[in-house]
Design a protein around this motif. Structure first.
Motif, short mmCIF file in Angstrom:
data_model
loop_
_atom_site.label_atom_id
_atom_site.label_comp_id
_atom_site.label_asym_id
_atom_site.label_seq_id
_atom_site.Cartn_x
_atom_site.Cartn_y
_atom_site.Cartn_z
N VAL A 3 -7.84 9.67 2.59
CA VAL A 3 -8.96 8.36 3.06
C VAL A 3 -8.38 7.28 1.55
O VAL A 3 -8.36 7.50 -0.11
N GLU A 4 -6.93 6.08 1.73
CA GLU A 4 -6.63 5.25 0.37
C GLU A 4 -7.05 3.95 0.25
O GLU A 4 -7.55 4.40 -0.76
N HIS A 5 -7.72 3.44 1.56
CA HIS A 5 -8.66 2.68 1.42
C HIS A 5 -9.96 1.83 2.77
O HIS A 5 -9.43 2.56 3.31
N LEU A 19 -9.49 -2.55 1.01
CA LEU A 19 -9.69 -2.21 -0.64
C LEU A 19 -9.64 -0.50 -1.00
O LEU A 19 -9.80 0.23 -0.69
N PRO A 20 -8.73 -0.04 -2.13
CA PRO A 20 -8.46 0.51 -2.76
C PRO A 20 -9.61 1.65 -2.74
O PRO A 20 -10.39 1.13 -3.71
N ILE A 21 -9.50 2.72 -2.82
CA ILE A 21 -10.25 4.47 -3.03
C ILE A 21 -9.85 5.35 -3.68
O ILE A 21 -8.77 6.15 -3.36
N TYR A 64 -6.95 4.23 7.34
CA TYR A 64 -8.10 3.86 5.77
C TYR A 64 -6.42 4.21 5.26
O TYR A 64 -7.00 4.68 3.97
N ASN A 65 -5.67 4.41 5.60
CA ASN A 65 -4.34 4.90 4.57
C ASN A 65 -3.47 3.66 5.08
O ASN A 65 -3.22 2.85 5.53
N GLN A 66 -2.11 3.78 4.08
CA GLN A 66 -1.18 2.77 3.65
C GLN A 66 -0.68 3.43 4.76
O GLN A 66 -0.32 3.82 5.14
N ARG A 67 0.36 2.31 5.16
CA ARG A 67 1.24 2.46 6.41
C ARG A 67 2.28 2.86 5.44
O ARG A 67 2.92 2.32 4.31
N VAL A 68 3.29 3.31 6.88
CA VAL A 68 5.13 3.91 6.07
C VAL A 68 5.49 3.40 6.93
O VAL A 68 5.97 2.63 6.90
#
Length: 236
Positions: free
Chosen positions: A135-137, A141-143, A225-229
């Protein structure tokens, strides 16, 4: 029900699910960090601490220990990268990442002989790097899962803005990983003292339980919940 109300309900559900995931994963991270610190004497997820300790070790002439810690930093970075790759390739990203963490912790638990001290240490560090890709955000909101300095900093800055009159409360979510980490660390500290030979196995089993629970989530949430590549366009 209006479309706008439906969107708010869906957003609240996504946020609640994300908070629950962060709480569970940061608890595991805190537990594993405490267990790893008891077993190895060094941090397995606190790379700021390892950076400072490696510098002190170099200044004190303890080159061997300094290189062990610098190696841990490299392994941690590699774990983060591998976690992103696993998540990108897997259909159910969170499950795949957490299941991989569970496997690494299981292997580390098996390596309980003195001769396997460093391989076990690096396996746990790799697992703690990898878990950050779960989970990155949450809703943008960054986590942070294995470190809370950033979370506490964002919490403090949000509190400062609140005192100045800003009534956005999104910053309070940053307390979740800290609470998860500190409660997990307390559990891990007790577990590492009471059951040192089984502590990592228990952490691996708990990680697997959380991984299996994520299979109940919709597939879309595993990437929500994650950044897209974003790949660069290929030149023709």
């Amino acid at each position: 029900m209006t479309r706008e109300r439906r969107r708010r309900i869906i957003k609240t559900q996504r946020r609640s699910t994300g908070v629950a995931l962060v709480a569970a994963i940061s608890y595991i991270a805190g537990m594993t960090d405490a267990i790893g610190l008891r077993l190895s004497g060094d941090f397995v997820s606190f790379m700021t601490g390892n950076t400072t300790r490696s510098a002190i070790a170099l200044a004190d002439g303890e080159d061997a220990h300094a290189f062990v810690l610098l190696g841990a930093i490299l392994v941690f970075v590699a774990g983060n990268a591998i976690g992103v790759i696993i998540g990108y390739l897997a259909d159910r990203r969170i499950f795949a990442v957490l299941a991989s963490v569970s496997i690494l912790l299981s292997f580390a638990a098996i390596l309980n002989s003195p001769a396997a001290h460093y391989p076990r240490f690096y396996l746990v560090v790799l697992a703690m790097g990898l878990v950050n890709a779960a989970v990155e955000h949450i809703e943008g909101l960054p986590i942070g899962l294995t470190y809370v300095t950033g979370a506490l900093s964002r919490f403090g800055r949000g509190l400062g803005r609140f005192i100045l009159g800003d009534r956005q409360f999104d910053w309070n979510i940053q307390a979740v990983p800290w609470i998860g980490m500190v409660t997990g660390a307390l559990s891990g500290a007790i577990l590492g003292l009471a059951l040192p030979d089984l502590a990592l196995f228990i952490a691996a089993l708990l990680t697997l339980c959380v991984a299996l629970s994520t299979l109940m989530l919709r597939r879309a949430l595993h990437r929500r919940y994650n950044q897209r590549v974003t790949r660069a366009p290929q030149r023709k």
